[in-house]
Design an enzyme around this catalytic site. Structure first.
Site, PDB file in Angstrom:
ATOM      1  N   ARG A   1      -8.304   0.921   5.241  1.00  0.00           N
ATOM      2  CA  ARG A   1      -7.382   1.812   4.535  1.00  0.00           C
ATOM      3  C   ARG A   1      -6.182   1.050   3.985  1.00  0.00           C
ATOM      4  NH1 ARG A   1      -5.552   6.711   7.969  1.00  0.00           N
ATOM      5  NH2 ARG A   1      -4.192   6.685   6.184  1.00  0.00           N
TER       6      ARG A   1
ATOM      7  N   CYS B   1      -3.235   8.598   9.707  1.00  0.00           N
ATOM      8  CA  CYS B   1      -3.384   8.104  11.076  1.00  0.00           C
ATOM      9  C   CYS B   1      -2.823   9.112  12.060  1.00  0.00           C
ATOM     10  CB  CYS B   1      -2.643   6.783  11.232  1.00  0.00           C
ATOM     11  SG  CYS B   1      -3.461   5.440  10.370  1.00  0.00           S
TER      12      CYS B   1
ATOM     13  N   LYS C   1       0.832  -1.211   0.000  1.00  0.00           N
ATOM     14  CA  LYS C   1       0.000   0.000   0.000  1.00  0.00           C
ATOM     15  C   LYS C   1       0.862   1.254   0.000  1.00  0.00           C
ATOM     16  CE  LYS C   1      -1.592   2.175   3.721  1.00  0.00           C
ATOM     17  NZ  LYS C   1      -1.121   3.384   4.427  1.00  0.00           N
ATOM     18  N   ASN C   2       1.861   1.292   0.867  1.00  0.00           N
ATOM     19  CA  ASN C   2       2.644   2.526   0.996  1.00  0.00           C
ATOM     20  C   ASN C   2       3.530   2.792  -0.230  1.00  0.00           C
ATOM     21  OD1 ASN C   2       1.458   3.177   3.371  1.00  0.00           O
ATOM     22  ND2 ASN C   2       3.131   2.469   4.682  1.00  0.00           N
TER      23      ASN C   2
ATOM     24  N   ARG D   1       2.645  15.206  13.178  1.00  0.00           N
ATOM     25  CA  ARG D   1       3.187  14.669  11.924  1.00  0.00           C
ATOM     26  C   ARG D   1       3.669  15.831  11.055  1.00  0.00           C
ATOM     27  NH1 ARG D   1       0.111   9.340   9.860  1.00  0.00           N
ATOM     28  NH2 ARG D   1       2.046   9.226   8.706  1.00  0.00           N
TER      29      ARG D   1
ATOM     30  N   ASP E   1       5.504   0.222  11.826  1.00  0.00           N
ATOM     31  CA  ASP E   1       4.182  -0.224  11.367  1.00  0.00           C
ATOM     32  C   ASP E   1       3.869  -1.672  11.762  1.00  0.00           C
ATOM     33  OD1 ASP E   1       3.858   2.283  10.336  1.00  0.00           O
ATOM     34  OD2 ASP E   1       4.216   1.720   8.249  1.00  0.00           O
TER      35      ASP E   1
HETATM   36  C1  EPZ Z   1       5.463   6.659   6.325  1.00  0.00           C
HETATM   37  O1  EPZ Z   1       4.882   7.816   6.920  1.00  0.00           O
HETATM   38  C2  EPZ Z   1       4.386   5.615   6.298  1.00  0.00           C
HETATM   39  N1  EPZ Z   1       3.250   6.116   5.521  1.00  0.00           N
HETATM   40  C3  EPZ Z   1       3.934   5.275   7.723  1.00  0.00           C
HETATM   41  O2  EPZ Z   1       3.067   4.166   7.631  1.00  0.00           O
HETATM   42  C4  EPZ Z   1       5.158   4.845   8.556  1.00  0.00           C
HETATM   43  O3  EPZ Z   1       4.774   4.698   9.902  1.00  0.00           O
HETATM   44  C5  EPZ Z   1       6.276   5.890   8.460  1.00  0.00           C
HETATM   45  O4  EPZ Z   1       6.575   6.174   7.065  1.00  0.00           O
HETATM   46  C6  EPZ Z   1       7.563   5.439   9.133  1.00  0.00           C
HETATM   47  O5  EPZ Z   1       8.007   4.249   8.559  1.00  0.00           O
HETATM   48  C7  EPZ Z   1       3.266   6.032   4.210  1.00  0.00           C
HETATM   49  O6  EPZ Z   1       4.201   5.531   3.597  1.00  0.00           O
HETATM   50  C8  EPZ Z   1       2.078   6.570   3.487  1.00  0.00           C
HETATM   51  P1  EPZ Z   1       8.123   9.710   8.091  1.00  0.00           P
HETATM   52  P2  EPZ Z   1       5.615   9.227   6.821  1.00  0.00           P
HETATM   53  O7  EPZ Z   1       8.154  10.987   7.336  1.00  0.00           O
HETATM   54  O8  EPZ Z   1       6.319   9.305   5.524  1.00  0.00           O
HETATM   55  C9  EPZ Z   1       9.333  12.820  11.570  1.00  0.00           C
HETATM   56  C10 EPZ Z   1       1.085   2.954   7.961  1.00  0.00           C
HETATM   57  O9  EPZ Z   1       0.643   2.452   9.016  1.00  0.00           O
HETATM   58  N2  EPZ Z   1       9.270  13.836  10.521  1.00  0.00           N
HETATM   59  O10 EPZ Z   1       9.158   8.667   7.787  1.00  0.00           O
HETATM   60  O11 EPZ Z   1       4.625  10.244   7.180  1.00  0.00           O
HETATM   61  C11 EPZ Z   1       7.953  12.290  11.937  1.00  0.00           C
HETATM   62  O12 EPZ Z   1       7.324  13.122  12.882  1.00  0.00           O
HETATM   63  C12 EPZ Z   1       1.665   4.341   7.974  1.00  0.00           C
HETATM   64  O13 EPZ Z   1       1.056   2.390   6.867  1.00  0.00           O
HETATM   65  C13 EPZ Z   1       9.685  15.123  10.795  1.00  0.00           C
HETATM   66  O14 EPZ Z   1      10.107  15.442  11.911  1.00  0.00           O
HETATM   67  O15 EPZ Z   1       6.685   9.065   8.001  1.00  0.00           O
HETATM   68  C14 EPZ Z   1       8.271  10.910  12.456  1.00  0.00           C
HETATM   69  O16 EPZ Z   1       8.655  11.026  13.807  1.00  0.00           O
HETATM   70  C15 EPZ Z   1       1.424   5.039   9.240  1.00  0.00           C
HETATM   71  N3  EPZ Z   1       9.613  16.054   9.794  1.00  0.00           N
HETATM   72  C16 EPZ Z   1       9.505  10.481  11.638  1.00  0.00           C
HETATM   73  O17 EPZ Z   1      10.031  11.682  11.078  1.00  0.00           O
HETATM   74  C17 EPZ Z   1       9.176  15.745   8.546  1.00  0.00           C
HETATM   75  O18 EPZ Z   1       9.151  16.651   7.678  1.00  0.00           O
HETATM   76  C18 EPZ Z   1       9.211   9.517  10.483  1.00  0.00           C
HETATM   77  O19 EPZ Z   1       8.197  10.065   9.640  1.00  0.00           O
HETATM   78  C19 EPZ Z   1       8.770  14.440   8.273  1.00  0.00           C
HETATM   79  C20 EPZ Z   1       8.828  13.487   9.280  1.00  0.00           C
END
Ligand code: EPZ
Length: 428
Positions: free
Chosen positions: A398, A117, A22-23, A122, A306
């Site tokens: 989802r 979610c 999905k992702n 975020r 995840d």
């Molecule tokens: C992706 O989310 C996935 N979603 C999430 O899966 C997954 O939990 C996450 O990566 C981590 O592996 C999709 O791929 C659609 P990140 P994403 O940017 O890209 C911080 C699921 O259950 N951060 O890697 O939104 C953030 O707060 C979903 O399928 C910043 O500080 O995650 C977090 O602590 C839920 N600034 C960490 O980085 C930013 O600009 C990782 O977030 C961006 C992120």
């Protein structure tokens, strides 16, 4: 309103096939916005996040639809809008990819702050930092992110936080930028490699995806083509944990075993049998109580956040006390109250949950609080004594294709019920 009803205690056995990731699929569909030509994308899971993204692409003037069970055709040759509908965009996190894709295509994008979610703040500061370095002016007003660039010029971008979303988004915008962009401290998740492979298939020039330095040489345009999405690492992990949780014997097919290494290692530590094949993994136990272990979530190749809720659920019946540390998200333990309602002994202090193993969980009505928490509650229901009812299925829908049908095919006693319909039938 619907609910899942599970009669716990059935031992899962047999073979189950994993769907496309999905992702990965959501990012690839967003990337297809930059392609002038027809893309045929196979192994796309039919889940509600994908439906939302198809709606968004159609709303922007492209055409995107399932043409077969798991094949989507997208043609964005005539896509003519750079502003995505606010209400639709708010429904999925992956809508953030519209920023990079529309910016690459039009040098202009207006997109609502992404939803998805809720497990703490975020932020998208790293996405914005990257866009700015490429020459974009960014304004955020009334929940809309407004991006405009006269031209996009490649540069070096060091991410302060390892972020899947920022890595993909910058990769998208840089694909059609002038010159070379280097992303340092990039995320390495399998779906980042998949998105880079998709873009390269359509004429991009991206090297290093899957390492922490990605080099993108901008190209003037992308052309159509065919691509197949990788199998879903998280769905596969969910089924592996469900097999262990029910002391079952399940072979999980259409997967890439190397993507599962951090989970396989932890399951083996707990006493679960793992046999790896080229594109399958068999998970089985000898029926003895599983041993405790500690989990710390990390970006890939570490233990995936995840799979944290599903794994924590398994640990509720292990022998001894396990510690689960969530290093990626601020607040991803909301669901533990639901597990405690089922008789688990979990206490949370900040980013660490202490899980004291108990003899068994007891079925109860529970509410999914997000996608993976929903999957974890299904696993809890499968291993509990008695009947569990799970509400808030929109979260599970989802990201899991045909979840209960797949579980039923390997022996789970699980059914979906429409509550209004049941009440109506009882009243008549
Ligand atoms: C992706 O989310 C996935 N979603 C999430 O899966 C997954 O939990 C996450 O990566 C981590 O592996 C999709 O791929 C659609 P990140 P994403 O940017 O890209 C911080 C699921 O259950 N951060 O890697 O939104 C953030 O707060 C979903 O399928 C910043 O500080 O995650 C977090 O602590 C839920 N600034 C960490 O980085 C930013 O600009 C990782 O977030 C961006 C992120």
């Amino acid at each position: 309103m619907e609910k899942l009803v599970i009669l716990g205690g059935a031992r899962l056995s047999g073979e189950v096939e994993i769907s496309g990731a999905k992702n990965s699929a959501v990012a690839i569909l967003a990337a297809s916005i930059m392609v002038k030509g027809k893309c045929r994308i196979e192994n796309v899971p039919h889940v509600s996040d994908i439906d939302v993204l198809l709606d968004i692409i159609n709303g922007l003037g492209g055409s995107a639809a399932f043409v077969e069970k798991s094949t989507v055709e997208v043609d964005c040759t005539n896509l003519n809008k750079y502003e995505a509908d606010y209400e639709t965009v708010r429904r999925i996190r992956a809508s953030s990819y519209l920023m990079g894709a529309l910016l690459g295509r039009f040098h202009r994008a207006r997109v609502g702050m992404p939803g998805g979610c809720d497990f703490g703040v975020r932020p998208i500061d790293q996405h914005i930092k990257g866009f700015k370095i490429l020459g974009t002016e960014v304004e955020v007003d009334h929940g809309m992110v407004d991006l405009r660039a006269d031209s996009l010029i490649g540069d070096n971008i060091y991410l302060d936080v390892v972020s899947v979303g920022a890595t993909i988004n910058i990769m998208l915008a840089a694909t059609l930028a002038e010159g070379i962009t280097v992303i340092e401290s990039a995320a390495k998740e399998p779906h980042i490699v998949d998105v880079a492979n998709f873009l390269n298939c359509m004429g991009a020039n991206i090297k290093g995806a899957g390492t922490d330095v990605i080099k993108i040489k901008g190209v003037p345009e992308l052309h159509g083509g065919e691509f197949s999405v990788i199998p879903d690492q998280i769905e596969a992990g969910t089924f592996m944990i469900a097999a262990a949780a029910t002391h079952g014997d399940v072979t999980i097919t259409n997967i890439i075993p190397t993507h599962m290494e951090s989970l396989s290692a932890k399951l083996e530590e707990m006493g679960v049998g793992i046999e790896e094949y080229d594109e399958a993994i068999r998970v089985y136990t000898d029926g003895r109580r599983l041993k405790r272990t500690n989990i710390k979530t990390q970006p890939y190749p570490g233990f995936p956040t995840d799979l944290q809720p599903q794994m924590l659920t398994l640990l509720t019946i292990a022998d001894g006390t396990s510690l689960v540390t969530e290093n990626v998200w601020d607040n991803r333990f909301k669901y533990v109250d639901e597990l405690n309602r089922m008789g688990a002994h979990i206490s949370v202090d900040g980013r660490v949950a202490a899980v004291e193993g108990c003899d068994h969980l007891a079925g109860s009505p529970v509410h999914a609080t997000d996608l993976r928490a929903g999957a974890a509650l299904v696993i809890a229901g499968l291993m509990a004594h008695g009947v569990t009812e799970i509400y808030n299925l929109k979260y599970i829908d989802r990201g899991y294709e045909a979840f209960e049908a797949k579980l039923r095919s390997i022996g789970a006693q699980i059914a979906r019920r429409n509550i209004e319909k049941e009440l109506h039938t009882n009243a008549v």
